[in-house]
Design an enzyme around this catalytic site. Structure first.
Site, PDB file in Angstrom:
ATOM      1  CD  GLU A 130      -8.585   4.717  -2.069  1.00 15.75           C
ATOM      2  OE1 GLU A 130      -9.465   4.453  -1.259  1.00 15.75           O
ATOM      3  OE2 GLU A 130      -7.674   5.520  -1.839  1.00 15.75           O
ATOM      4  CG  ASP A 179      -4.240   5.753   0.348  1.00 17.81           C
ATOM      5  OD1 ASP A 179      -5.213   5.035   0.580  1.00 17.81           O
ATOM      6  OD2 ASP A 179      -4.073   6.874   0.876  1.00 17.81           O
ATOM      7  CG  HIS A 188      -9.108  -0.590   4.281  1.00 16.28           C
ATOM      8  ND1 HIS A 188      -8.969  -0.807   2.925  1.00 16.28           N
ATOM      9  CD2 HIS A 188      -8.645   0.664   4.511  1.00 16.28           C
ATOM     10  CE1 HIS A 188      -8.434   0.275   2.373  1.00 16.28           C
ATOM     11  NE2 HIS A 188      -8.221   1.177   3.318  1.00 16.28           N
ATOM     12  CG  ASP A 189     -11.333   2.791   2.985  1.00 19.65           C
ATOM     13  OD1 ASP A 189     -10.893   2.963   4.140  1.00 19.65           O
ATOM     14  OD2 ASP A 189     -10.666   3.024   1.962  1.00 19.65           O
ATOM     15  CG  ASP A 221      -2.235   0.622   1.020  1.00 21.50           C
ATOM     16  OD1 ASP A 221      -2.284   1.647   0.318  1.00 21.50           O
ATOM     17  OD2 ASP A 221      -3.246   0.112   1.548  1.00 21.50           O
TER      18      ASP A 221
HETATM   19  C1  GLC Z   1      -7.762   5.792   1.318  1.00 19.62           C
HETATM   20  C2  GLC Z   1      -7.713   4.605   2.251  1.00 19.62           C
HETATM   21  C3  GLC Z   1      -8.346   4.994   3.544  1.00 19.62           C
HETATM   22  C4  GLC Z   1      -7.579   6.144   4.143  1.00 19.62           C
HETATM   23  C5  GLC Z   1      -7.479   7.300   3.135  1.00 19.62           C
HETATM   24  C6  GLC Z   1      -6.457   8.288   3.567  1.00 19.62           C
HETATM   25  O1  GLC Z   1      -9.057   6.118   0.970  1.00 19.62           O
HETATM   26  O2  GLC Z   1      -8.291   3.485   1.667  1.00 19.62           O
HETATM   27  O3  GLC Z   1      -8.411   3.918   4.437  1.00 19.62           O
HETATM   28  O4  GLC Z   1      -8.209   6.565   5.301  1.00 19.62           O
HETATM   29  O5  GLC Z   1      -7.094   6.864   1.864  1.00 19.62           O
HETATM   30  O6  GLC Z   1      -5.167   7.772   3.370  1.00 19.62           O
END
Ligand code: GLC
Ligand code: CA
Length: 577
Positions: free
Chosen positions: A282, A228, A349-350, A127
């Protein structure tokens, strides 16, 4: 009036032409690669397995779980961040990208885990959190220390003598994305929490730092990168005033500027092209063009992206409709039929848990509905991303009061709801259902205390249904969610028709059943999924003379000529030729 009619007629003709079925260029579409053919499993490291009793999952725990991972039939693991961090956002606030947070172990433990994966043919996806760093990163400490510090330009600063910066929405901070820092009398930008200042990608030094970090991990042997929040890396740095309400479409306004593609091309040259690795972003912009521009193979940027349209579908307890679900997936498939590659996922995880969000977590239907969703995930075109615990049908946890929440996102939203004077009962009801904390509870290994996750006190409460939903119990049951997942993964791994086969939607308007075919060369498979808790009937000429199912989450196939009665959440795949 007549004129208007002619114009609309012409428009219809033009649209009609565009919709005419296009010959698919199969050779281009089937540009085979391991990251397209494999199944990815996502591990939230603090919740997987704790080996030293501190209540946090660790690398050694993952290493202990490697035989289990291999048994699932997965071939890639994406692990959420484990770097040095003050953990304001559970590690998405990195203070040193080359150091490991001690709660996960040390570099030796990481190397052992990685070697163990590679021995089993499992690739590792890192990540990469580089839209922002932690405010405790040395770069930021330097940057804020004085206006002429060499690291000043590593972040975005707005000098206070220019007045207050124009309002900018923050995803986590109810007070907005600019934070005033008295030390140098200036504001800095943070798209997420104030402890997560945005890095300035316009600065070539920042980009070189990032490539250096990526090379460091690629040299260690990692096989992929998950970028990310990457859409925000490139923004309009004049920070203009934007129309009220613009933040509702924040990707369009806050990210995805054309320079993003220059950065990605540079990253491709400097890192991606130098190793046998892939990168997935992402987010995929706000149009198909954006998404294609990120991942099409001839652009040499990223290799894969995941979009939010499905997980953004109704997050309220009222749920979603099969119509919208089918429409979103069919539209994305069509847009990527020939070129580009996307990930297929329904949880991470989100988000809240797969079965609680998209299936039915009542005890009566939990097993079959999770099996149905896993059949879907593993039979679509695109790389399937499965989230730890969803191979067991782990469910949401009940957290009705705000005091129990630790997530910065949940707490920020709560503060905003209070400030806006919203109905807090309704707010909590929705949060309890949709909060991402639902998806972060400890892995349920067995029915011993704390589900076998830890001997200590788990950092997060274990879901009380662990006595029923756990690996050990499901190992013994041939009809469990777990064993069904394994069968389905094997089917995909052994049949490229499920990976590359052309997708064709059938029964477009059926109220309960999602039906489609996948076709590759002389193979054509039919996937039938009942999304409802009732029996439901279909009629399909394809069913006539069909032979045995490739996979079925029930013992029965209620077939009669070309009609079939499907049982609640039944999921069947047939081979048609
Ligand atoms: C992305 C991640 C999330 C995190 C955010 C800030 O959306 O998936 O879990 O809180 O970025 O890094
Ligand atoms: Ca531990």
């Amino acid at each position: 009036m007549k004129k208007l009619f002619i114009v609309s007629f012409l428009i219809l003709v033009i649209i009609g032409c565009n919709n005419a079925p296009k010959e698919i260029n199969l050779e281009k579409a089937i540009d085979k690669t391991w990251w397209k053919e494999g199944i990815l499993y996502q591990i939230y490291p603090q919740s997987f397995k704790d080996t030293n009793g501190d209540g946090f999952g660790d690398f050694k725990g993952v290493t202990e779980g490697l035989d289990y991972l291999e048994s699932l039939g997965i071939s890639m693991v994406w692990m959420n961040p484990f770097f040095q961090s003050p953990l304001v956002d559970n590690g998405y606030d990195v203070s040193d990208y080359k150091e490991i947070h001690p709660r996960y172990g040390n570099m030796e433990d990481f190397d052992a885990m990685l070697a163990g994966m590679h021995e089993r043919g499992i690739k590792f996806v890192l990540d990469v959190v580089v839209n922002h760093s932690s405010n405790e990163h040395e770069w930021f400490k330097q940057s804020r220390s004085s206006r002429d510090n060499p690291y000043r330009e590593y972040y975005h600063w707005w000098p206070a003598e220019n007045g207050e910066p124009p309002y900018r929405h923050s995803l986590f901070d109810p007070e907005g994305a600019w934070e005033y820092d008295a030390l140098t009398d200036a504001y800095y930008l943070h798209t997420f929490a104030e402890e997560q200042p945005d890095l300035n990608w316009e600065n070539p030094k920042v980009r070189q730092e990032v490539y250096d970090i990526m090379r460091f991990w690629a040299d260690k042997g990692v096989d992929g990168f998950r970028m990310d929040a990457f859409q925000f890396a490139s923004k309009d740095t004049t920070f203009p005033e934007w129309p009220e309400g613009h933040e509702k479409d924040f990707i369009k306004w806050y990210g995805m500027r054309p320079q993003l593609h220059d950065y990605l091309k540079e990253m491709y040259d400097e890192v991606i092209s130098q190793y046998d690795v892939f990168a997935v972003s992402e987010g995929a912009g706000s149009t198909f063009q954006d998404a294609h521009d990120l991942v099409d193979s001839d652009r040499n940027e990223l290799q894969m992206a995941y979009h939010f349209e499905t997980v953004d579908m109704s997050r309220t307890p009222d749920g979603y409709t099969l119509d919208e679900f089918r429409e979103v997936f069919s539209r994305w498939d069509k847009a990527f039929a020939e070129e580009g590659w996307i990930a297929i996922f329904l949880s991470n995880h989100d988000n809240s848990r797969l079965v609680s969000r998209f299936g039915n977590d009542n005890p009566e239907f939990r097993t079959v509905s999770t099996q149905m969703l896993n059949t879907f995930l593993l039979s679509m075109r695109g790389t399937p991303y499965t989230y730890y615990g969803d191979e067991l049908g782990m469910t949401n946890i009940d957290m009705p009061t705000i005091e129990e929440y630790v997530d910065i996102d949940a707490i920020g939203k709560y503060k905003s709801a209070v400030a806006a004077g919203d109905d807090l009962d309704e707010f909590m009801n929705e949060l309890n259902y949709s909060s991402r904390e639902n998806g972060r509870t400890p892995m349920q290994w067995n029915d011993s205390e704390n589900a076998g996750f830890t001997n200590g006190t788990p950092w997060k409460r274990v879901n009380e249904n662990y006595t029923i939903i756990n690996v050990e119990a499901q190992e013994k049951d041939q009809n469990s969610v777990l064993n069904h997942f394994r069968r389905m993964a094997k089917l995909r791994n052994e049949n490229n028709v499920l990976v590359y086969g052309e997708y064709q939607l059938l029964l477009e308007e059926h109220p309960d059943i999602y039906a489609y075919t996948r076709e590759l060369g002389d193979e054509k498979w039919l996937v039938l999924l009942n999304f409802s808790e009732s029996n439901s009937n279909i009629e399909l000429p394809e069913l006539d003379g069909i032979d045995t199912a490739k996979i079925n989450n029930y013992d029965d196939v209620l077939l009669d000529g070309n009609s079939m009665e499907m049982l609640p959440y039944q999921a069947i795949i047939f081979s048609l030729k």
